[in-house]
Write an enzyme that holds these catalytic residues in place. Structure first.
Site, mmCIF file in Angstrom:
data_model
loop_
_atom_site.group_PDB
_atom_site.id
_atom_site.type_symbol
_atom_site.label_atom_id
_atom_site.label_comp_id
_atom_site.label_asym_id
_atom_site.label_seq_id
_atom_site.Cartn_x
_atom_site.Cartn_y
_atom_site.Cartn_z
ATOM 1 N N TYR A 126 -34.229 36.977 -39.081
ATOM 2 C CA TYR A 126 -33.883 37.647 -40.468
ATOM 3 C C TYR A 126 -34.737 38.952 -40.654
ATOM 4 C CZ TYR A 126 -30.440 33.775 -41.334
ATOM 5 O OH TYR A 126 -29.155 32.899 -41.320
ATOM 6 N N LYS A 173 -37.732 25.973 -30.708
ATOM 7 C CA LYS A 173 -37.411 26.105 -29.526
ATOM 8 C C LYS A 173 -38.674 27.145 -27.954
ATOM 9 C CE LYS A 173 -33.800 25.906 -26.768
ATOM 10 N NZ LYS A 173 -32.506 24.594 -26.787
ATOM 11 N N ASP A 231 -31.845 27.784 -41.656
ATOM 12 C CA ASP A 231 -30.352 28.516 -42.188
ATOM 13 C C ASP A 231 -29.474 27.348 -42.033
ATOM 14 O OD1 ASP A 231 -28.376 29.924 -43.972
ATOM 15 O OD2 ASP A 231 -28.964 31.267 -43.294
#
Ligand code: NAD
Length: 336
Positions: A126, A173, A231
């Protein structure tokens, strides 16, 4: 003189409807407050400001330190940066905290869900750093800094300790994004080992984590993750307990805090008086706890638990027929 001053941002779409109802509930519960009402989002542009987040609104939040915000619509393709991203960056609201729990009377597939999602709010994908390398090829940069990773990890462990939570699970991840998610993991691991060894700690690859979330959500306590994962996972978690109408949220920094529901401005139902104000009311309860008005917060929580348990005055998203104001009236009646 009112005991508190709070910036109120009605927002767009259903925002003015749900903020009006929330404001009434908070005042009826006994909150002594002066609301400083200011615009953001499409409403700000309509009122003649040149930014979706006007400088006046930003300055007021800095001065009053607390804001209650309705959802906003960021005009797409007009070059404006999202209000929410601007707020989080400019006020350094680095922690998004979203408690997700089963509510009384709301039937869902699972029982016993009581989790909190702590999301890093300032960087990751973001950061908005995108490039066109050559025509037809673009990149989007994922940013992770040791300062921000450590800050959010410390916040999550401190939150867990204060709230009597037992375990923090990091979704990541790092098997693919070895450096950025690797840094996020190392920072969390370090805070656990050096500062909060008493809180259980585990690391789960996010895809497997999402499966566990829908197989055994009641086993999850506190989830810690970077911006984009937080999110997506927040909406997944909302779906487990009855949808976006029942999940509150807060954006916390060291100098200011903005409280808002997870849901958006819902243009499909805006202006019809049918939106569920509960998520914003619950965000208001989080705000009251933040402001050490625990008694008023408890009064409101007891009232909405009672209204939901009764099940007579529910909004349409929860299977009822009540409108926004009718739901607020039922809640206010329970506090008398
Ligand atoms: P949304 O959350 O607005 O709506 C998704 C669905 O949930 C819709 O069907 C809507 O009617 C329903 N819904 C949402 N809140 C509800 C409520 N309180 N009561 C009853 N039903 C409710 O998501 P979207 O449609 O993807 O986004 C619409 C706009 O909101 C977009 O412009 C988006 O950018 C913005 N948005 C803002 C915020 C924010 O300001 N915090 C967050 C998310 C989306």
């Amino acid at each position: 003189m009112a005991k508190h001053s709070i910036v109120l941002i009605p927002g767009d779409g259903i925002g003015p409807e749900v903020t009006r109802a929330t404001r009434r509930v908070l005042e009826s519960a006994g909150l002594s407050v002066e609301w400083v009402e200011l615009p953001a989002g499409a409403a700000a542009i309509e009122q003649g400001f040149d930014n979706v987040l006007p400088e006046r609104t930003l300055a007021a939040i800095k001065a009053h330190k607390v804001a209650l915000k309705g959802p906003v619509t960021t005009p797409i393709g007009k070059g404006f940066q999202s209000v929410n991203v601007q707020l989080r960056k400019k006020l350094n609201l680095y922690a998004a905290v979203r408690p997700v729990r089963n509510l009384p009377g709301i039937k869902t597939r699972f029982d016993g869900i009581d989790m909190v999602i702590v999301r890093e709010n300032t960087e990751g994908l973001y950061s908005g750093i995108e490039n066109e390398v050559v025509p037809g090829v673009v990149t989007s940069l994922k940013v992770a800094s040791e300062v921000a990773c450590t800050r959010i990890a410390r916040y999550a462990f401190r939150y867990a300790t204060r709230r009597g939570r037992k375990k923090i699970t990091v979704f990541h991840k790092a098997n693919i994004m070895k450096m950025s998610d690797g840094l996020f993991l190392n920072s969390a691991r370090k805070i656990h080992e050096e500062e909060y060894p008493n809180i259980d700690y585990e690391e789960t690859i996010i895809d497997a984590g999402c499966m566990k979330m829908v197989q055994k959500p009641e086993a999850i306590d506190v989830l810690l993750m970077e911006n984009l994962y937080g999110d997506v996972v927040s909406d997944l978690a909302a779906g487990l307990v009855g949808g976006l109408g029942v999940v509150p949220g807060s954006n916390i920094g060291d100098d200011a805090a903005v409280f808002e529901a997870v849901h958006g401005s819902a243009p499909d139902i805006a202006g019809k008086g049918v939106a569920n104000p509960l998520a914003l009311i619950m965000s208001g309860v989080m705000m009251l706890n933040h402001m050490h008005e625990e008694e008023i917060a408890k009064r409101i929580k007891t009232a909405y638990d009672a209204v939901l348990t009764e099940g007579k005055t529910l909004t349409r998203d929860l299977g009822g027929k009540a409108g926004t104001e009718e739901f607020a009236d039922a809640l206010i009646a329970k506090m008398k």
